[in-house]
Write an enzyme that holds these catalytic residues in place. Structure first.
Site, mmCIF file in Angstrom:
data_model
loop_
_atom_site.group_PDB
_atom_site.id
_atom_site.type_symbol
_atom_site.label_atom_id
_atom_site.label_comp_id
_atom_site.label_asym_id
_atom_site.label_seq_id
_atom_site.Cartn_x
_atom_site.Cartn_y
_atom_site.Cartn_z
ATOM 1 N N ARG A 114 133.836 20.903 93.052
ATOM 2 C CA ARG A 114 134.338 22.273 93.133
ATOM 3 C C ARG A 114 135.850 22.256 93.273
ATOM 4 O O ARG A 114 136.384 21.577 94.134
ATOM 5 C CB ARG A 114 133.726 23.004 94.332
ATOM 6 N N LYS B 22 117.290 24.955 96.753
ATOM 7 C CA LYS B 22 116.961 26.103 97.582
ATOM 8 C C LYS B 22 116.899 27.338 96.696
ATOM 9 O O LYS B 22 117.433 27.327 95.585
ATOM 10 C CB LYS B 22 117.950 26.252 98.724
ATOM 11 N N SER C 67 128.878 28.033 93.830
ATOM 12 C CA SER C 67 128.009 28.640 94.820
ATOM 13 C C SER C 67 128.572 29.925 95.416
ATOM 14 O O SER C 67 128.819 30.883 94.717
ATOM 15 C CB SER C 67 127.721 27.608 95.912
ATOM 16 N N HIS C 68 128.832 29.901 96.700
ATOM 17 C CA HIS C 68 129.267 31.100 97.433
ATOM 18 C C HIS C 68 130.784 31.279 97.400
ATOM 19 O O HIS C 68 131.285 32.242 97.965
ATOM 20 C CB HIS C 68 128.807 30.972 98.883
ATOM 21 N N ASP D 196 123.773 34.449 97.075
ATOM 22 C CA ASP D 196 125.120 33.947 96.797
ATOM 23 C C ASP D 196 125.376 33.901 95.295
ATOM 24 O O ASP D 196 124.558 34.372 94.497
ATOM 25 C CB ASP D 196 125.321 32.571 97.442
ATOM 26 N N ASP E 167 125.257 31.620 92.921
ATOM 27 C CA ASP E 167 124.308 30.974 92.003
ATOM 28 C C ASP E 167 122.850 31.190 92.387
ATOM 29 O O ASP E 167 121.960 30.571 91.799
ATOM 30 C CB ASP E 167 124.615 29.479 91.862
ATOM 31 N N ARG F 256 133.170 23.062 110.985
ATOM 32 C CA ARG F 256 131.995 23.840 111.360
ATOM 33 C C ARG F 256 131.527 23.371 112.731
ATOM 34 O O ARG F 256 131.381 22.172 112.959
ATOM 35 C CB ARG F 256 130.864 23.650 110.364
ATOM 36 N N ASP G 174 120.986 30.553 95.080
ATOM 37 C CA ASP G 174 120.110 29.679 95.874
ATOM 38 C C ASP G 174 120.120 30.007 97.364
ATOM 39 O O ASP G 174 119.238 29.583 98.101
ATOM 40 C CB ASP G 174 120.413 28.190 95.617
ATOM 41 N N ARG G 175 121.109 30.786 97.812
ATOM 42 C CA ARG G 175 121.123 31.147 99.232
ATOM 43 C C ARG G 175 120.563 32.546 99.439
ATOM 44 O O ARG G 175 120.598 33.376 98.524
ATOM 45 C CB ARG G 175 122.547 31.152 99.771
ATOM 46 N N THR H 137 123.253 17.320 105.978
ATOM 47 C CA THR H 137 123.534 18.544 105.218
ATOM 48 C C THR H 137 123.646 18.222 103.731
ATOM 49 O O THR H 137 124.330 17.274 103.355
ATOM 50 C CB THR H 137 124.848 19.161 105.719
ATOM 51 N N GLU I 202 117.954 25.210 105.631
ATOM 52 C CA GLU I 202 119.250 24.880 106.203
ATOM 53 C C GLU I 202 119.838 26.110 106.862
ATOM 54 O O GLU I 202 119.625 27.239 106.410
ATOM 55 C CB GLU I 202 120.205 24.433 105.101
ATOM 56 N N GLU I 203 120.648 25.851 107.881
ATOM 57 C CA GLU I 203 121.313 26.955 108.576
ATOM 58 C C GLU I 203 122.258 27.722 107.657
ATOM 59 O O GLU I 203 122.575 28.868 107.918
ATOM 60 C CB GLU I 203 122.067 26.433 109.798
ATOM 61 N N SER I 204 122.712 27.076 106.574
ATOM 62 C CA SER I 204 123.686 27.688 105.675
ATOM 63 C C SER I 204 123.011 28.643 104.687
ATOM 64 O O SER I 204 123.374 28.700 103.529
ATOM 65 C CB SER I 204 124.454 26.597 104.933
#
Ligand code: G16
Length: 544
Positions: free
Chosen positions: A22, A377, A113-114, A278, A280, A497, A282-283, A345, A364-366
């Site tokens: 990225r 995901k 992603s996000h 998000d 893409d 984090r 997946d979240r 992660t 996952e927490e994300s």
């Protein structure tokens, strides 16, 4: 076939992070930058000649140009067929689904992603292997190693191709098949969930949902599945047209960036259910009326509520969660008598467990949840799972979550992010923590006593591969934890984090705001890591 060989030089910064490479768009637009990375992917693979590649992305700025380049390079490399989503679009979960369904050799997914999109924002590229999942570390390391010595790439001399209509054509000797991005994925969802019951829920009049696709890739999927197939009223899906810059927004489904949805769910006459995705797809973020479901709780609740969900009616083989994700899922696994795996992660670490049939659900927490139906995901899958549960239980989201806490106890949980930290200062902070690790055990910090402290290391139970330095953990004797890690997905400076978790079995004490419940751990985290000193920030930039 007219293949051109182009001389090139390595770029030193092509090391894939938590999920692919990225960078800012202008970095990708440098001459040869994208081509070098794509050729490095191909050079690291063996046996793809004549095989099928899946290609698509989340529609962000530079998606269209990149798809054209990759098609010509795939043709030059000798792939037999490329399945590409119409206009170059495929959500990450749909790409995984298409790879698996067509037994493709692998896939290239274009997304950051996000992260925001646009001419000066982020772009990304990741390679997925034949199981449909993100390339494991040994593959990404090989790609990086290749990118550091690359001196040429091959590309077909050809005009741009038209990807606006489904159909097949030849590009050199390779076949390009333009596919509808939604169809295969929609069929898979229908095989997993009780669509009749969800249809009844969404059309009965007593239940309202509000889905925010945030101008990202999930829009077409949510329109087709929720509105057209399952009968949710038109307008249920907001911001459903993918835009190259996500409408100027930050397509990250959390309480901070999905504030429009949060305002609706916390406002007057709020709907019963809300969700956002998000860039893409997946979240996911799940909301009830005036109620937020933490991703860690969401995983635990899905695991505890498979009754009436056709795809999971035979029960779960196991659950897997990333290390910083709360231990709520462990309590469900314990009750079900199944294993709960703790991985570093990165969704790629779930792949082996899923392939070996050891885990059925992962999270996952994300804001990532998924299952063995694909190897990524899956945001819309999580929404459909929740709708299936709501259709079976006919209770509110809040009732379902609070009853879950009464049964299993509540894992108070929060993540504090410090974004845009100077990389050297962030590394100094981490080194400072590492230096203290050995001395912390047995120490009292406030009302907590340190049970263990380490830098998480993971040995994959399937292939024995070892991943070290995956996050610094301080575990306390009452099960509370503080975890520190640097993000592997940012593109500017470093993101620290800090993950905070405590456990409350007493239902009379489960109604606190997490920031209040975790206040002492938050102070301890700052003292131990000297966060303010090293970051120069008084408070986190994002709290989830
Ligand atoms: C990626 C990975 C996830 C990870 C997330 C955050 O998600 O696939 O496994 O949890 O990044 O990673 P980090 O904490 O290193 O920033 P996505 O949705 O960005 O592909």
């Amino acid at each position: 076939m007219n293949v051109r060989t182009v001389a090139t030089k390595p770029f030193s910064d092509q090391k894939p992070g938590t999920s692919g490479l990225r960078k800012r768009v202008p970095v990708f637009q440098q001459p040869h930058y994208l081509e070098n990375f794509v050729q490095s992917i191909f050079d690291s693979l063996e046996g793809y000649q004549g095989q099928t590649l899946v290609l698509g992305g989340d529609g962000r700025y530079y998606n269209q140009q990149a798809v054209q380049i990759i098609l010509k390079m795939a043709a030059a490399a000798g792939f037999g067929r490329v399945l590409v989503g119409r206009t170059g679009l495929l959500s990450t979960p749909a790409a995984s689904c298409v790879i698996r369904k067509n037994q493709a050799f692998g896939g290239i997914v274009l997304s950051a992603s996000h992260n925001p999109g646009g001419p000066t924002e982020d772009f990304g590229i990741k390679y997925n292997i034949s199981n449909g999942g993100p390339a494991p570390e040994k593959v990404t390391e090989a790609i990086y190693a290749r990118s550091q010595v690359i001196d040429q790439y091959q590309i077909l001399e050809a005009n741009e191709v038209d990807l606006t209509k489904p159909g097949e054509f030849k590009l050199g000797e390779m076949t390009v098949e333009v596919i509808d991005p939604v169809t295969d994925y929609a069929q898979l969802m229908e095989s997993l969930f009780d669509f009749d019951r969800i249809h009844e829920l969404l059309t009965s009049g007593g239940f309202r949902a509000c889905i925010d696709a945030m101008h990202a890739i999930t829009g077409p999927y949510a329109h087709r599945i929720l509105e057209q197939r399952l009968g949710a009223p038109a307008g249920t899906v907001h911001n459903g047209t993918p835009l190259e810059d996500f409408g100027g927004g930050h397509p990250d489904p959390n309480l901070v960036y999905a504030h429009d949805l949060v305002d609706i769910l916390y406002g007057e006459n709020a709907p019963d259910f809300g969700a956002a995705f998000d860039g893409d797809g997946d979240r996911n973020m799940i909301l009830g009326r005036k109620f937020f479901v933490t991703p860690s709780d969401s995983l635990a609740i899905l695991a505890a509520n498979t009754r009436g969900v056709p795809g999971y009616k035979d029960g779960l083989a196991g659950i897997a969660r990333s290390m910083p994700t709360s231990q709520a899922a462990n309590r469900v696994a314990e009750k079900l008598g199944i294993e709960c795996y703790e991985t570093p992660t990165g969704w790629k670490f779930f792949g082996n467990l899923l392939d070996a049939g050891r885990a059925t659900l992962c999270g996952e927490e994300s804001f990532g949840t998924g299952s063995n139906h694909i190897r990524e995901k899956d945001g819309l899958w999580a929404v459909l799972f929740w709708l299936n549960i709501l259709a079976v239980r006919r209770q509110s989201v809040e009732e379902i979550v609070t009853q879950h806490w009464q049964t299993y106890g509540r894992n108070y949980y929060s993540r504090h992010d410090y974004e845009g930290v100077d990389t050297d200062r962030a590394n100094t902070l981490v080194e400072g923590l590492r230096a203290q690790m050995a001395a912390l055990k047995g120490k009292s910090l406030g009302r907590y006593t340190v049970d263990y402290s380490d830098d998480f290391s993971y040995t994959d139970p399937i292939d024995g591969s070892i991943s070290q330095k995956q996050g610094i953990r301080i575990g306390f004797t009452d099960g509370s934890r503080i975890v520190f890690r640097l993000s592997g997905t940012g593109t500017q400076g470093a993101t620290l984090r800090v993950y905070l978790e405590s456990y409350e079995p007493d239902s009379a004490k489960q109604g606190l705001d997490p920031q209040t419940a975790l206040a002492e751990l938050i102070t301890i985290a700052d003292q131990v890591a000297q966060i303010q000193v090293h970051t120069g920030m008084e408070k986190p930039t994002v709290i989830t």
